[in-house]
Design a protein around this motif. Structure first.
Motif, PDB file in Angstrom:
ATOM      1  N   GLY A  72       8.439   9.397 -13.248  1.00  0.00           N
ATOM      2  CA  GLY A  72       9.640  10.042 -14.243  1.00  0.00           C
ATOM      3  C   GLY A  72      10.793  10.201 -13.218  1.00  0.00           C
ATOM      4  O   GLY A  72      11.631  11.062 -13.763  1.00  0.00           O
ATOM      5  N   THR A  73      10.472  10.082 -11.869  1.00  0.00           N
ATOM      6  CA  THR A  73      11.735  10.496 -10.997  1.00  0.00           C
ATOM      7  C   THR A  73      11.653   9.338  -9.905  1.00  0.00           C
ATOM      8  O   THR A  73      10.502   8.741  -9.635  1.00  0.00           O
ATOM      9  N   GLU A  74      12.713   9.046  -9.274  1.00  0.00           N
ATOM     10  CA  GLU A  74      12.634   8.367  -8.045  1.00  0.00           C
ATOM     11  C   GLU A  74      12.429   9.317  -6.789  1.00  0.00           C
ATOM     12  O   GLU A  74      13.042  10.531  -6.480  1.00  0.00           O
ATOM     13  N   LEU A  75      11.693   8.924  -5.865  1.00  0.00           N
ATOM     14  CA  LEU A  75      11.135   9.843  -4.619  1.00  0.00           C
ATOM     15  C   LEU A  75      11.760   9.124  -3.497  1.00  0.00           C
ATOM     16  O   LEU A  75      11.910   8.146  -3.295  1.00  0.00           O
ATOM     17  N   GLU A  76      12.261  10.152  -2.469  1.00  0.00           N
ATOM     18  CA  GLU A  76      12.714   9.551  -1.316  1.00  0.00           C
ATOM     19  C   GLU A  76      11.457   9.314  -0.485  1.00  0.00           C
ATOM     20  O   GLU A  76      10.550  10.190  -0.343  1.00  0.00           O
ATOM     21  N   LEU A  77      11.165   8.145   0.069  1.00  0.00           N
ATOM     22  CA  LEU A  77       9.905   7.775   0.636  1.00  0.00           C
ATOM     23  C   LEU A  77      10.305   7.657   2.427  1.00  0.00           C
ATOM     24  O   LEU A  77      11.317   7.287   2.735  1.00  0.00           O
ATOM     25  N   ALA A  78       9.401   8.296   2.963  1.00  0.00           N
ATOM     26  CA  ALA A  78       9.409   8.142   4.551  1.00  0.00           C
ATOM     27  C   ALA A  78       8.394   7.642   5.075  1.00  0.00           C
ATOM     28  O   ALA A  78       7.223   7.556   4.405  1.00  0.00           O
ATOM     29  N   ASP A  79       8.346   7.078   6.527  1.00  0.00           N
ATOM     30  CA  ASP A  79       7.101   6.599   7.055  1.00  0.00           C
ATOM     31  C   ASP A  79       6.456   5.543   6.443  1.00  0.00           C
ATOM     32  O   ASP A  79       5.135   5.916   6.109  1.00  0.00           O
ATOM     33  N   LEU A  80       7.178   4.733   5.687  1.00  0.00           N
ATOM     34  CA  LEU A  80       6.304   3.705   5.060  1.00  0.00           C
ATOM     35  C   LEU A  80       5.343   2.651   5.670  1.00  0.00           C
ATOM     36  O   LEU A  80       5.610   2.384   6.740  1.00  0.00           O
ATOM     37  N   VAL A  81       4.257   2.621   5.281  1.00  0.00           N
ATOM     38  CA  VAL A  81       3.024   1.805   5.922  1.00  0.00           C
ATOM     39  C   VAL A  81       2.563   0.706   5.070  1.00  0.00           C
ATOM     40  O   VAL A  81       2.077   1.227   3.677  1.00  0.00           O
ATOM     41  N   ASP A  82       2.446  -0.327   5.400  1.00  0.00           N
ATOM     42  CA  ASP A  82       1.645  -1.187   4.519  1.00  0.00           C
ATOM     43  C   ASP A  82       0.178  -1.209   4.414  1.00  0.00           C
ATOM     44  O   ASP A  82      -0.610  -0.951   5.544  1.00  0.00           O
ATOM     45  N   LEU A  83      -0.535  -1.081   3.575  1.00  0.00           N
ATOM     46  CA  LEU A  83      -1.901  -0.741   3.225  1.00  0.00           C
ATOM     47  C   LEU A  83      -2.691  -2.114   2.756  1.00  0.00           C
ATOM     48  O   LEU A  83      -3.809  -1.882   2.695  1.00  0.00           O
ATOM     49  N   GLY A  84      -2.103  -3.188   2.715  1.00  0.00           N
ATOM     50  CA  GLY A  84      -2.685  -4.351   2.259  1.00  0.00           C
ATOM     51  C   GLY A  84      -3.291  -4.367   0.896  1.00  0.00           C
ATOM     52  O   GLY A  84      -2.464  -3.806   0.065  1.00  0.00           O
ATOM     53  N   GLU A  85      -4.261  -5.366   0.632  1.00  0.00           N
ATOM     54  CA  GLU A  85      -4.503  -5.399  -0.755  1.00  0.00           C
ATOM     55  C   GLU A  85      -5.964  -5.179  -0.934  1.00  0.00           C
ATOM     56  O   GLU A  85      -6.874  -5.120  -0.078  1.00  0.00           O
ATOM     57  N   VAL A  86      -6.389  -4.751  -2.255  1.00  0.00           N
ATOM     58  CA  VAL A  86      -7.767  -4.674  -2.645  1.00  0.00           C
ATOM     59  C   VAL A  86      -8.018  -5.558  -4.017  1.00  0.00           C
ATOM     60  O   VAL A  86      -6.810  -5.577  -4.792  1.00  0.00           O
ATOM     61  N   ARG A  87      -8.928  -5.786  -4.371  1.00  0.00           N
ATOM     62  CA  ARG A  87      -9.272  -6.474  -5.604  1.00  0.00           C
ATOM     63  C   ARG A  87     -10.293  -5.759  -6.360  1.00  0.00           C
ATOM     64  O   ARG A  87     -11.354  -5.176  -5.817  1.00  0.00           O
ATOM     65  N   GLN A  88      -9.692  -5.271  -7.614  1.00  0.00           N
ATOM     66  CA  GLN A  88     -10.389  -4.223  -8.344  1.00  0.00           C
ATOM     67  C   GLN A  88     -11.497  -5.010  -9.127  1.00  0.00           C
ATOM     68  O   GLN A  88     -11.558  -6.295  -9.246  1.00  0.00           O
ATOM     69  N   LEU A 145     -10.278   8.156  -7.382  1.00  0.00           N
ATOM     70  CA  LEU A 145      -9.767   6.842  -7.574  1.00  0.00           C
ATOM     71  C   LEU A 145     -10.809   5.956  -7.836  1.00  0.00           C
ATOM     72  O   LEU A 145     -12.206   5.894  -7.742  1.00  0.00           O
ATOM     73  N   LEU A 146     -10.163   4.963  -8.595  1.00  0.00           N
ATOM     74  CA  LEU A 146     -10.860   3.554  -8.967  1.00  0.00           C
ATOM     75  C   LEU A 146     -11.575   3.233  -7.443  1.00  0.00           C
ATOM     76  O   LEU A 146     -10.957   3.420  -6.455  1.00  0.00           O
ATOM     77  N   PRO A 147     -12.921   2.915  -7.484  1.00  0.00           N
ATOM     78  CA  PRO A 147     -13.795   2.609  -6.579  1.00  0.00           C
ATOM     79  C   PRO A 147     -12.876   1.738  -5.396  1.00  0.00           C
ATOM     80  O   PRO A 147     -12.808   1.780  -4.325  1.00  0.00           O
ATOM     81  N   ALA A 148     -12.307   0.587  -5.965  1.00  0.00           N
ATOM     82  CA  ALA A 148     -11.683  -0.400  -4.946  1.00  0.00           C
ATOM     83  C   ALA A 148     -10.458   0.442  -4.317  1.00  0.00           C
ATOM     84  O   ALA A 148      -9.968  -0.051  -3.217  1.00  0.00           O
ATOM     85  N   GLN A 149      -9.756   1.024  -4.925  1.00  0.00           N
ATOM     86  CA  GLN A 149      -8.535   1.659  -4.395  1.00  0.00           C
ATOM     87  C   GLN A 149      -8.843   2.796  -3.351  1.00  0.00           C
ATOM     88  O   GLN A 149      -8.098   3.145  -2.620  1.00  0.00           O
ATOM     89  N   THR A 150     -10.264   3.269  -3.324  1.00  0.00           N
ATOM     90  CA  THR A 150     -10.638   4.258  -1.966  1.00  0.00           C
ATOM     91  C   THR A 150     -10.363   3.508  -0.881  1.00  0.00           C
ATOM     92  O   THR A 150      -9.770   4.248   0.283  1.00  0.00           O
ATOM     93  N   ALA A 151     -10.078   2.316  -0.599  1.00  0.00           N
ATOM     94  CA  ALA A 151      -9.846   1.673   0.572  1.00  0.00           C
ATOM     95  C   ALA A 151      -8.543   2.129   0.996  1.00  0.00           C
ATOM     96  O   ALA A 151      -8.402   2.189   2.325  1.00  0.00           O
ATOM     97  N   PHE A 152      -7.522   2.083   0.105  1.00  0.00           N
ATOM     98  CA  PHE A 152      -6.129   2.668   0.527  1.00  0.00           C
ATOM     99  C   PHE A 152      -6.109   3.977   1.150  1.00  0.00           C
ATOM    100  O   PHE A 152      -5.299   4.232   2.324  1.00  0.00           O
TER     101      PHE A 152
END
Length: 163
Positions: A72-88, A145-152
């Motif tokens: 419900g709001t825009e956040l200022e994001l810093a230190d963005l890092v790509d975490l790749g993909e997972v398949r749920q 977290l949903l099991p697949a998302q724990t990799a993030f």
């Protein structure tokens, strides 16, 4: 029969952002899905803020849009890092980024969705996409977290030097 998240052979794709902050320890932002299906579920049912990528949309742009819609709001994001993909489990592919930011949980104002509820009642009800958000440590994030998302979680901690 196994459920698969596809539409005419096309895998559904979502994008999201795992937000973190440091407040006397590393904390991760997780969200609980709204609606009656998830109401009584806790462990292994939370998510990072995420949503479907629109046709032709840049995945990072989708992740930023979904973060704003679900919180419900825009956040200022810093230190963005790509975490790749997972398949749920159901086949949906989730692409994620990690970013440092802060969010006041008391301001949660998620967008909503509508569905028939109760089933076969012909009554439509509106529910928030996200009904709760929480700042948790890495161990609690892995439990929620949903099991697949724990990799993030693990990928984020490794990328920012806590892995």
């Amino acid at each position: 029969m196994r459920a698969v998240a596809t539409v005419i052979g096309v895998t559904k794709r979502s994008a999201g952002i795992l937000v973190y902050r440091d407040r006397g320890g590393r904390e991760l932002l997780v969200v609980h899905p709204g609606g009656p299906f998830w109401a009584r579920r806790d462990a292994a049912s939370w998510s990072i803020p995420k949503g479907e990528i629109d046709a032709g949309e840049d995945p990072l742009a989708a992740a930023r849009r979904e973060l704003g819609e679900e919180l419900g709001t825009e956040l200022e994001l810093a230190d963005l890092v790509d975490l790749g993909e997972v398949r749920q489990k159901a086949g949906k592919v989730v692409r994620a980024w990690g970013a440092r930011s802060d969010f006041d949980l008391t301001t949660l104002a998620s967008n909503t969705f509508e569905m028939e509820w109760p089933p076969r009642s012909a009554r439509r009800q509106e529910f928030p996409e996200v009904d709760r958000a929480a700042w948790v440590d890495a161990d609690e994030a892995r439990r929620l977290l949903l099991p697949a998302q724990t990799a993030f979680v693990d990928r984020l901690l490794e990328a920012i030097g806590d892995g």
